[in-house]
Motif scaffolding. Sequence first.
Motif, PDB file in Angstrom:
ATOM      1  N   ILE A 112     -36.086   7.848  -6.621  1.00 49.16           N
ATOM      2  CA  ILE A 112     -36.922   6.816  -7.264  1.00 49.16           C
ATOM      3  C   ILE A 112     -36.099   5.549  -7.501  1.00 49.16           C
ATOM      4  O   ILE A 112     -36.551   4.445  -7.233  1.00 49.16           O
ATOM      5  CB  ILE A 112     -37.516   7.357  -8.579  1.00 49.16           C
ATOM      6  CG1 ILE A 112     -38.520   8.470  -8.276  1.00 49.16           C
ATOM      7  CG2 ILE A 112     -38.178   6.238  -9.371  1.00 49.16           C
ATOM      8  CD1 ILE A 112     -39.045   9.179  -9.501  1.00 49.16           C
ATOM      9  N   ALA A 113     -34.880   5.721  -7.946  1.00 44.09           N
ATOM     10  CA  ALA A 113     -34.003   4.570  -8.194  1.00 44.09           C
ATOM     11  C   ALA A 113     -33.692   3.839  -6.891  1.00 44.09           C
ATOM     12  O   ALA A 113     -33.653   2.601  -6.852  1.00 44.09           O
ATOM     13  CB  ALA A 113     -32.722   5.020  -8.880  1.00 44.09           C
ATOM     14  N   ILE A 114     -33.486   4.587  -5.828  1.00 44.91           N
ATOM     15  CA  ILE A 114     -33.207   3.978  -4.520  1.00 44.91           C
ATOM     16  C   ILE A 114     -34.421   3.173  -4.045  1.00 44.91           C
ATOM     17  O   ILE A 114     -34.278   2.042  -3.567  1.00 44.91           O
ATOM     18  CB  ILE A 114     -32.806   5.055  -3.484  1.00 44.91           C
ATOM     19  CG1 ILE A 114     -31.447   5.639  -3.863  1.00 44.91           C
ATOM     20  CG2 ILE A 114     -32.774   4.475  -2.085  1.00 44.91           C
ATOM     21  CD1 ILE A 114     -31.043   6.836  -3.030  1.00 44.91           C
ATOM     22  N   ARG A 115     -35.622   3.728  -4.185  1.00 44.38           N
ATOM     23  CA  ARG A 115     -36.838   2.999  -3.790  1.00 44.38           C
ATOM     24  C   ARG A 115     -37.002   1.719  -4.606  1.00 44.38           C
ATOM     25  O   ARG A 115     -37.360   0.681  -4.073  1.00 44.38           O
ATOM     26  CB  ARG A 115     -38.077   3.887  -3.947  1.00 44.38           C
ATOM     27  CG  ARG A 115     -38.401   4.619  -2.678  1.00 44.38           C
ATOM     28  CD  ARG A 115     -39.706   5.359  -2.780  1.00 44.38           C
ATOM     29  NE  ARG A 115     -39.325   6.720  -3.131  1.00 44.38           N
ATOM     30  CZ  ARG A 115     -39.972   7.540  -3.928  1.00 44.38           C
ATOM     31  NH1 ARG A 115     -41.104   7.164  -4.460  1.00 44.38           N
ATOM     32  NH2 ARG A 115     -39.524   8.730  -4.189  1.00 44.38           N
ATOM     33  N   ARG A 116     -36.749   1.819  -5.904  1.00 41.34           N
ATOM     34  CA  ARG A 116     -36.858   0.621  -6.769  1.00 41.34           C
ATOM     35  C   ARG A 116     -35.860  -0.448  -6.331  1.00 41.34           C
ATOM     36  O   ARG A 116     -36.173  -1.626  -6.295  1.00 41.34           O
ATOM     37  CB  ARG A 116     -36.627   0.999  -8.224  1.00 41.34           C
ATOM     38  CG  ARG A 116     -37.794   1.664  -8.855  1.00 41.34           C
ATOM     39  CD  ARG A 116     -37.548   1.929 -10.303  1.00 41.34           C
ATOM     40  NE  ARG A 116     -38.660   2.644 -10.888  1.00 41.34           N
ATOM     41  CZ  ARG A 116     -38.609   3.319 -12.012  1.00 41.34           C
ATOM     42  NH1 ARG A 116     -37.476   3.358 -12.703  1.00 41.34           N
ATOM     43  NH2 ARG A 116     -39.663   3.930 -12.465  1.00 41.34           N
TER      44      ARG A 116
END
Length: 121
Positions: free
Chosen positions: A4-8
């Motif tokens: 999720i952090a990578i996508r953000r």
Amino acid sequence: MTAIAIRRQKRAMAFRRALGLLALGGTLLAAEAGRAQGVGDARAGREVATLLCIQCHQIDGAGRDPGRMPPGFGAIADMTSQTALSLRIFLQTPHGNMPRYQLTRDEIDDVVAYILSLRAR
């Protein structure tokens, strides 16, 4: 780092890139708008006029008689309906006995700037 952090982070980077492209587009649009308003070099326009126009026109601004044919640049500049746009169109359109010069965009802008600089104040 989580998925999720990578996508953000990827979305944030894409957003920054889009903002950068938008800013660049705005800058280019503003530059073109400035060009459309008649930004030209009057001194360079006088040089073009000296090379191409002086044989028939009074280019120094002294000839202000609108009835003289061909009219002097001073008379052209003093026409109340004269605008940078109308001059640009005129210089790109064949007319009368005038030679058909193929001026560049910059040369047209420069000649327009020169003619408008002769406007009686």
